[in-house]
Design an enzyme around this catalytic site. Structure first.
Site, PDB file in Angstrom:
ATOM      1  N   VAL A 109      34.425 -46.230 -66.034  1.00 46.98           N
ATOM      2  CA  VAL A 109      33.007 -45.869 -66.068  1.00 46.98           C
ATOM      3  C   VAL A 109      32.262 -46.751 -67.059  1.00 46.98           C
ATOM      4  CG1 VAL A 109      33.560 -43.486 -65.434  1.00 46.98           C
ATOM      5  CG2 VAL A 109      33.391 -44.071 -67.858  1.00 46.98           C
ATOM      6  N   HIS A 125      34.756 -43.288 -59.792  1.00 45.81           N
ATOM      7  CA  HIS A 125      34.608 -42.162 -60.732  1.00 45.81           C
ATOM      8  C   HIS A 125      33.266 -42.190 -61.451  1.00 45.81           C
ATOM      9  CE1 HIS A 125      39.270 -41.560 -60.922  1.00 45.81           C
ATOM     10  NE2 HIS A 125      38.726 -41.117 -59.803  1.00 45.81           N
ATOM     11  N   THR A 217      46.529 -48.859 -64.026  1.00 44.32           N
ATOM     12  CA  THR A 217      46.308 -47.448 -63.674  1.00 44.32           C
ATOM     13  C   THR A 217      47.652 -46.736 -63.549  1.00 44.32           C
ATOM     14  OG1 THR A 217      45.452 -45.918 -61.998  1.00 44.32           O
ATOM     15  CG2 THR A 217      45.975 -48.135 -61.236  1.00 44.32           C
TER      16      THR A 217
HETATM   17  P1  NAD Z   1      45.619 -43.996 -67.368  1.00 42.49           P
HETATM   18  O1  NAD Z   1      45.103 -43.814 -68.761  1.00 42.49           O
HETATM   19  O2  NAD Z   1      46.214 -42.871 -66.662  1.00 42.49           O
HETATM   20  O3  NAD Z   1      46.714 -45.158 -67.346  1.00 42.49           O
HETATM   21  C1  NAD Z   1      46.481 -46.374 -67.992  1.00 42.49           C
HETATM   22  C2  NAD Z   1      47.464 -47.411 -67.455  1.00 42.49           C
HETATM   23  O4  NAD Z   1      47.082 -48.654 -68.009  1.00 42.49           O
HETATM   24  C3  NAD Z   1      48.912 -47.117 -67.865  1.00 42.49           C
HETATM   25  O5  NAD Z   1      49.754 -47.305 -66.741  1.00 42.49           O
HETATM   26  C4  NAD Z   1      49.168 -48.194 -68.932  1.00 42.49           C
HETATM   27  O6  NAD Z   1      50.506 -48.634 -68.945  1.00 42.49           O
HETATM   28  C5  NAD Z   1      48.247 -49.299 -68.463  1.00 42.49           C
HETATM   29  N1  NAD Z   1      47.844 -50.252 -69.497  1.00 42.49           N
HETATM   30  C6  NAD Z   1      47.713 -50.050 -70.833  1.00 42.49           C
HETATM   31  N2  NAD Z   1      47.335 -51.199 -71.431  1.00 42.49           N
HETATM   32  C7  NAD Z   1      47.196 -52.121 -70.439  1.00 42.49           C
HETATM   33  C8  NAD Z   1      46.837 -53.503 -70.430  1.00 42.49           C
HETATM   34  N3  NAD Z   1      46.508 -54.153 -71.549  1.00 42.49           N
HETATM   35  N4  NAD Z   1      46.805 -54.150 -69.241  1.00 42.49           N
HETATM   36  C9  NAD Z   1      47.133 -53.511 -68.092  1.00 42.49           C
HETATM   37  N5  NAD Z   1      47.496 -52.209 -68.058  1.00 42.49           N
HETATM   38  C10 NAD Z   1      47.522 -51.526 -69.212  1.00 42.49           C
HETATM   39  O7  NAD Z   1      44.405 -44.644 -66.577  1.00 42.49           O
HETATM   40  P2  NAD Z   1      43.846 -44.295 -65.129  1.00 42.49           P
HETATM   41  O8  NAD Z   1      44.946 -44.338 -64.140  1.00 42.49           O
HETATM   42  O9  NAD Z   1      42.679 -45.223 -64.960  1.00 42.49           O
HETATM   43  O10 NAD Z   1      43.329 -42.803 -65.228  1.00 42.49           O
HETATM   44  C11 NAD Z   1      42.495 -42.405 -66.304  1.00 42.49           C
HETATM   45  C12 NAD Z   1      41.200 -41.756 -65.847  1.00 42.49           C
HETATM   46  O11 NAD Z   1      40.342 -41.727 -67.001  1.00 42.49           O
HETATM   47  C13 NAD Z   1      40.480 -42.564 -64.808  1.00 42.49           C
HETATM   48  O12 NAD Z   1      39.928 -41.677 -63.919  1.00 42.49           O
HETATM   49  C14 NAD Z   1      39.366 -43.303 -65.568  1.00 42.49           C
HETATM   50  O13 NAD Z   1      38.159 -43.094 -64.864  1.00 42.49           O
HETATM   51  C15 NAD Z   1      39.193 -42.545 -66.854  1.00 42.49           C
HETATM   52  N6  NAD Z   1      39.086 -43.458 -68.026  1.00 42.49           N
HETATM   53  C16 NAD Z   1      38.208 -44.489 -67.984  1.00 42.49           C
HETATM   54  C17 NAD Z   1      38.118 -45.373 -69.049  1.00 42.49           C
HETATM   55  C18 NAD Z   1      37.132 -46.516 -68.969  1.00 42.49           C
HETATM   56  O14 NAD Z   1      36.106 -46.395 -68.301  1.00 42.49           O
HETATM   57  N7  NAD Z   1      37.439 -47.669 -69.586  1.00 42.49           N
HETATM   58  C19 NAD Z   1      38.936 -45.196 -70.187  1.00 42.49           C
HETATM   59  C20 NAD Z   1      39.810 -44.089 -70.206  1.00 42.49           C
HETATM   60  C21 NAD Z   1      39.888 -43.234 -69.109  1.00 42.49           C
END
Ligand code: NAD
Length: 271
Positions: A109, A125, A217
């Site tokens: 987001v 999302h 993800t």
């Molecule tokens: P998740 O937090 O469930 O999983 C994160 C994944 O990213 C893990 O598999 C991890 O190993 C991997 N990861 C960590 N560091 C990394 C890197 N440097 N490069 C590549 N991969 C890396 O994330 P999700 O599956 O996106 O689910 C979380 C939910 O929360 C989503 O719906 C998302 O919308 C939301 N969210 C969004 C943000 C954002 O907008 N940046 C941040 C946190 C959560």
């Protein structure tokens, strides 16, 4: 790492031969921009139990019951996002558009794909930078500057005796009552349905894809997590990029940080 190099070459071949690449991204792609992933960040949901912080009902109840707790949560979520800039992974995906048709489908987001220059981005999302009415119609755009001001004012009122009365005023750029009734950030929280139009567009892109790159993800959030399977069923090659995953459900897994792997992959495919 002979396997890694071989897999990188193979994934690069996929990209070179692709008509349409879909990049399906999650919180991990923004981790190197300083935005913690919820699952990797030690105990985020322990500190902020989802029943109080991850549903709209919970958030509204918390606003009245524990305004300082709500402020802590808002600061933990808003501050890293608003201060973040695209990292080399976002930039590599934007640059990929010079060579092939690319659709980004993101669960994030934070709007960092658009900031990096990607032009076709489906935010399944939602986004922090827009509000919607309670029926999901667009209400207004929210700028980074406005969110920064909210953050500053939240810090000023935290712990003060007037916090309860000031909080609704401070968060008004994000949450309030406008000409068309109440509005809130365009975010999909636990238990919310997805925006149908965006989801249908994402599905159409996935079914048309020759290659899907799944980046950062955990695949735990539904229905988003079904997209790689949809892509595979439609005949796409799947490439997974994640430091914690060494065997994605796809053809190839490039284990590593998105900010390292994606620039390498794009440069190998299109030197
Ligand atoms: P998740 O937090 O469930 O999983 C994160 C994944 O990213 C893990 O598999 C991890 O190993 C991997 N990861 C960590 N560091 C990394 C890197 N440097 N490069 C590549 N991969 C890396 O994330 P999700 O599956 O996106 O689910 C979380 C939910 O929360 C989503 O719906 C998302 O919308 C939301 N969210 C969004 C943000 C954002 O907008 N940046 C941040 C946190 C959560």
């Amino acid at each position: 790492m002979p396997d890694y190099q071989q897999h990188l070459q193979l994934a690069a071949d996929f990209l070179r031969n692709a008509d349409h690449v879909v990049a399906f991204t999650g919180a991990g792609i923004s981790a190197e921009s300083g935005i913690p992933t919820f699952r990797d960040d030690d105990g985020f949901w322990q500190r902020y139990p989802p029943e109080h912080f991850a549903t709209w009902d919970g958030l509204f109840a918390t606003l009245t019951r524990d305004p300082d707790g709500l402020i802590d949560f808002l600061l933990a979520v808003l501050e890293p996002i608003v201060e973040a800039a695209p990292n080399p992974a976002h930039v590599a995906l934007a640059q990929l558009e010079r060579h092939v048709n690319v659709t980004i489908i993101t669960q994030n987001v934070d709007a960092l794909h658009q900031e990096a220059g990607s032009t076709v981005v489906k935010e399944i999302h939602g986004t922090l930078f827009e509000t919607v009415t309670l029926t999901g119609s667009f209400e207004h755009l929210v700028t980074r500057q406005e969110v920064r001001k909210v953050i500053e004012e939240l810090k000023e009122i935290r712990g003060q005796s007037f916090v309860r009365t000031r909080l609704p005023l401070v968060i008004r750029p994000l949450l309030g009552i406008g000409r068309r009734g109440p509005y809130r950030p365009n975010l999909v929280l636990f238990g919310d349905g997805l925006n149908d139009t965006t989801w249908e567009a994402a599905l159409a892109a996935v079914r048309d894809a020759s290659v899907m790159l799944t980046v950062g993800t955990s695949g735990e959030v539904m229905p988003a997590a079904t997209l790689p399977r949809e892509a595979r069923a439609a005949g796409a090659r799947l490439v997974t990029i994640d430091p914690e995953v060494d065997s994605g459900e796809g053809d190839i897994c490039l284990q590593g940080r998105a900010g390292d792997v994606l620039p390498q992959l794009v440069n190998t495919a299109f030197p």
